[in-house]
Scaffold this motif. Structure first.
Motif, mmCIF file in Angstrom:
data_model
loop_
_atom_site.group_PDB
_atom_site.id
_atom_site.type_symbol
_atom_site.label_atom_id
_atom_site.label_comp_id
_atom_site.label_asym_id
_atom_site.label_seq_id
_atom_site.Cartn_x
_atom_site.Cartn_y
_atom_site.Cartn_z
ATOM 1 N N GLY A 1 1.368 -15.220 13.705
ATOM 2 C CA GLY A 1 0.315 -16.232 13.733
ATOM 3 C C GLY A 1 0.868 -17.627 13.503
ATOM 4 O O GLY A 1 1.981 -17.959 13.928
ATOM 5 N N ASP A 2 0.087 -18.451 12.798
ATOM 6 C CA ASP A 2 0.500 -19.829 12.535
ATOM 7 C C ASP A 2 1.781 -19.903 11.703
ATOM 8 O O ASP A 2 2.530 -20.872 11.800
ATOM 9 C CB ASP A 2 -0.621 -20.585 11.810
ATOM 10 N N ALA A 3 2.021 -18.872 10.879
ATOM 11 C CA ALA A 3 3.225 -18.877 10.028
ATOM 12 C C ALA A 3 4.500 -18.913 10.859
ATOM 13 O O ALA A 3 5.538 -19.400 10.406
ATOM 14 C CB ALA A 3 3.231 -17.647 9.121
ATOM 15 N N GLY A 4 4.429 -18.398 12.090
ATOM 16 C CA GLY A 4 5.614 -18.329 12.938
ATOM 17 C C GLY A 4 5.682 -19.382 14.025
ATOM 18 O O GLY A 4 6.440 -19.233 14.990
ATOM 19 N N LYS A 5 4.923 -20.452 13.880
ATOM 20 C CA LYS A 5 4.986 -21.540 14.872
ATOM 21 C C LYS A 5 6.327 -22.275 14.821
ATOM 22 O O LYS A 5 6.707 -22.939 15.771
ATOM 23 C CB LYS A 5 3.838 -22.528 14.648
ATOM 24 N N LYS A 6 6.983 -22.172 13.672
ATOM 25 C CA LYS A 6 8.352 -22.655 13.533
ATOM 26 C C LYS A 6 9.166 -21.488 12.995
ATOM 27 O O LYS A 6 8.699 -20.744 12.128
ATOM 28 C CB LYS A 6 8.426 -23.851 12.581
ATOM 29 N N VAL A 7 10.383 -21.320 13.531
ATOM 30 C CA VAL A 7 11.238 -20.201 13.121
ATOM 31 C C VAL A 7 12.564 -20.748 12.606
ATOM 32 O O VAL A 7 13.186 -21.602 13.248
ATOM 33 C CB VAL A 7 11.491 -19.228 14.296
ATOM 34 N N VAL A 8 12.970 -20.263 11.437
ATOM 35 C CA VAL A 8 14.284 -20.590 10.880
ATOM 36 C C VAL A 8 15.222 -19.433 11.223
ATOM 37 O O VAL A 8 14.922 -18.278 10.935
ATOM 38 C CB VAL A 8 14.213 -20.803 9.353
ATOM 39 N N VAL A 9 16.343 -19.771 11.857
ATOM 40 C CA VAL A 9 17.357 -18.770 12.219
ATOM 41 C C VAL A 9 18.581 -19.051 11.352
ATOM 42 O O VAL A 9 19.107 -20.168 11.356
ATOM 43 C CB VAL A 9 17.730 -18.865 13.708
ATOM 44 N N LEU B 1 8.220 -25.673 -1.030
ATOM 45 C CA LEU B 1 9.467 -24.934 -1.240
ATOM 46 C C LEU B 1 9.282 -23.459 -0.888
ATOM 47 O O LEU B 1 10.219 -22.798 -0.441
ATOM 48 C CB LEU B 1 9.927 -25.047 -2.698
ATOM 49 N N GLU B 2 8.080 -22.944 -1.090
ATOM 50 C CA GLU B 2 7.771 -21.584 -0.655
ATOM 51 C C GLU B 2 6.981 -21.569 0.640
ATOM 52 O O GLU B 2 7.179 -20.715 1.489
ATOM 53 C CB GLU B 2 6.979 -20.829 -1.727
ATOM 54 N N GLY B 3 6.101 -22.549 0.800
ATOM 55 C CA GLY B 3 5.189 -22.558 1.951
ATOM 56 C C GLY B 3 5.863 -22.831 3.270
ATOM 57 O O GLY B 3 5.322 -22.494 4.324
ATOM 58 N N SER B 4 7.044 -23.441 3.265
ATOM 59 C CA SER B 4 7.766 -23.754 4.508
ATOM 60 C C SER B 4 9.251 -23.478 4.326
ATOM 61 O O SER B 4 9.921 -24.143 3.533
ATOM 62 C CB SER B 4 7.553 -25.214 4.909
ATOM 63 N N LYS B 5 9.772 -22.504 5.065
ATOM 64 C CA LYS B 5 11.201 -22.190 4.992
ATOM 65 C C LYS B 5 12.034 -23.388 5.427
ATOM 66 O O LYS B 5 13.097 -23.656 4.847
ATOM 67 C CB LYS B 5 11.523 -20.983 5.881
ATOM 68 N N ALA B 6 11.544 -24.123 6.436
ATOM 69 C CA ALA B 6 12.288 -25.289 6.928
ATOM 70 C C ALA B 6 12.338 -26.391 5.869
ATOM 71 O O ALA B 6 13.371 -27.041 5.674
ATOM 72 C CB ALA B 6 11.650 -25.815 8.210
ATOM 73 N N PHE B 7 11.223 -26.608 5.168
ATOM 74 C CA PHE B 7 11.172 -27.591 4.081
ATOM 75 C C PHE B 7 12.191 -27.220 3.001
ATOM 76 O O PHE B 7 12.943 -28.066 2.509
ATOM 77 C CB PHE B 7 9.759 -27.620 3.491
ATOM 78 N N ALA B 8 12.227 -25.931 2.639
ATOM 79 C CA ALA B 8 13.133 -25.468 1.589
ATOM 80 C C ALA B 8 14.592 -25.632 2.012
ATOM 81 O O ALA B 8 15.436 -26.072 1.210
ATOM 82 C CB ALA B 8 12.843 -24.007 1.247
ATOM 83 N N ASP C 1 8.411 -19.632 9.436
ATOM 84 C CA ASP C 1 8.459 -20.783 8.523
ATOM 85 C C ASP C 1 7.417 -20.704 7.418
ATOM 86 O O ASP C 1 7.681 -21.038 6.267
ATOM 87 C CB ASP C 1 8.247 -22.074 9.335
ATOM 88 N N GLY C 2 6.211 -20.250 7.741
ATOM 89 C CA GLY C 2 5.109 -20.257 6.780
ATOM 90 C C GLY C 2 4.946 -18.945 6.038
ATOM 91 O O GLY C 2 5.773 -18.038 6.137
ATOM 92 N N LEU C 3 3.857 -18.851 5.265
ATOM 93 C CA LEU C 3 3.558 -17.640 4.498
ATOM 94 C C LEU C 3 3.130 -16.516 5.442
ATOM 95 O O LEU C 3 2.221 -16.695 6.241
ATOM 96 C CB LEU C 3 2.443 -17.912 3.487
ATOM 97 N N ALA C 4 3.802 -15.371 5.313
ATOM 98 C CA ALA C 4 3.487 -14.243 6.193
ATOM 99 C C ALA C 4 3.374 -12.951 5.401
ATOM 100 O O ALA C 4 3.768 -11.884 5.862
ATOM 101 C CB ALA C 4 4.547 -14.114 7.286
#
Length: 426
Positions: A182-190, A103-110, A151-154
């Motif tokens: 880095g890896d946190a931005g491999k997926k982006v929520v717009v 829920l915190e670790g992935s914006k897309a999951f949340a 998406d991830g922790l940044a």
């Protein structure tokens, strides 16, 4: 009981201060802690994600309960590690499972969780390098301003609010093509930009029941008047005049209760704190983000306002008995002001001696340490955010004024703090 508190910030000093007030707390260990937590218990030189060493420390010190402060060990699975290890599965861990921590670790999951359980939030799209061109078209067609989230922790820096389409497209490219986060931005929520007043609402849940804790508002921008770069937080206030009973009832019915029910329905194991980052959009609450732990510096105004025994609350969480407890809250206003190192949130120096900590603290004020350590018998700086002063008052401005006065009694070279925390609330 013996308790291990994981973390090293101002949040953890506030927790340690509160835990040691409980008659149920025999020994408190903090890993790794800071110079402030050392006055509350025993600091252990163990990193928050070194689960093997944390486990060994718990066994050798006969720890009964673990309270996890920061998000990184939760997202990396500290709950699961202790649960699945026969030598430590008897130890209570207050914090969600690795999967629930998404829920915190992935914006897309949340966002998917909120959509699935009809929880009000901003409209969004999610994109990776594989559908990059779709993301470009989505941004071009979107109204402004527009929000881009890694998406991830940044480290609190992965959210960008763009005022122009070209700016958004440029940042989108930097995130996906040039690994800006880095890896946190491999997926982006717009997502759409929500207008209104931000606030933070906190609950403690045992997976079935929940307790609503005092709400707060934090101040992320480094400069006065909410200008400049984003930080981990320059201050916080609680309670909020606009968060009245009708508004909080909407928060309960539309957000908190569907979230708790959703966790249960999705079989996500969750015993611990949930932080709801909300927008008050003309009286209607919407979720900006979830955090799977308490915030910092919000903890420094929320925890001092709770009159209950914190260890009793944590025990009730472990035993799924939160429905038997009523939260008793100090009715006064609290304001926390954060002192940071010169240059923060950019480059800054450490190992600078802090003066004034040995002086008497004013009545109705508390000093919590965050980025500090002991060195040659002195307390020195050891991070960007160094100290937090929390004060009580009959109004927010009165509480903030006292915190600012207390800050004037403290000093380290390059020290900076915002003197306008709570400025919207005269």
């Amino acid at each position: 009981m013996n308790i291990l508190l994981i973390g090293s910030g101002g949040r953890e000093h506030a927790f340690a201060w509160k835990l040691t007030q409980s008659k149920l707390c025999d020994k408190l260990f903090i890993a790794p802690g800071n110079a402030g937590t050392a006055s509350c218990g025993i600091n252990l030189p163990v990193a928050v994600t070194d689960f093997e060493l944390l486990s060994a420390a718990c066994i050798s010190n006969k720890v009964d309960l673990i309270l996890v402060g920061p998000e990184e060990p939760l997202v990396k699975g500290v709950f699961d590690y202790f649960k699945n290890n026969p030598a430590t599965q008897h130890i209570t861990v207050i914090g969600p499972s690795k999967e629930a921590s998404q829920l915190e670790g992935s914006k897309a999951f949340a966002k998917a969780f909120m959509q699935r359980h009809n929880i009000p939030t901003a409209a969004y799209g999610e994109f990776t390098i594989d559908n990059y061109t779709d993301g470009v078209e989505y941004i071009k067609a979107h109204s402004l301003p527009i929000v881009l989230k890694a998406d991830g922790l940044a480290a609190g820096k992965g959210v960008l609010i763009c005022q122009h389409t070209l700016e958004a497209l440029s940042e989108f490219e930097l995130m996906l093509h040039r690994s800006k986060f880095g890896d946190a931005g491999k997926k982006v929520v717009v997502e759409e930009f929500l207008k209104g007043i931000e606030l933070s609402v906190f609950v403690l849940t045992d997976g079935e029941n929940y307790l609503l804790l005092p709400e707060a508002k934090d101040y992320k921008r480094v400069g006065e008047g909410d200008t400049g770069l984003n930080t981990g937080g320059m201050g916080a206030v609680s309670p909020l005049p606009f968060a009245d009973a009708p508004f909080l009832q909407k928060v309960k019915e539309k957000i908190i209760e569907p979230t708790i029910a959703g966790l249960k329905k999705d079989k996500l194991e969750y015993k611990g704190f949930i932080f709801f980052g909300l927008m008050n959009d003309d009286g209607e609450p919407k979720v900006i983000e979830y955090n799977c732990r308490m915030g910092d510096p919000e903890t420094e105004v929320v925890i001092p306002r709770i009159k209950n025994d914190l260890v009793e609350l944590l025990q009730a969480t472990a035993q799924q008995k939160l429905h038997e407890i009523t939260i008793d809250t100090d009715p006064r206003f609290a304001a926390a002001v954060v002192a940071v190192s010169g240059g923060y949130p950019g480059d800054y120096k450490t190992d600078i001696t802090i003066q004034g900590l040995e002086d008497d603290v004013l009545e109705n004020s508390l000093v919590f340490q965050s980025g500090t350590k002991q060195q040659s018998g002195e307390v020195v700086t050891n991070g960007g955010r160094v100290l937090v002063v929390t004060s009580f008052g009959d109004t927010i401005s009165e509480a903030a004024e006292q915190s600012n006065y207390m800050m004037e009694q403290l000093y380290f070279e390059g020290m900076y703090y915002r003197s306008d925390i709570g400025y919207e609330f005269p």
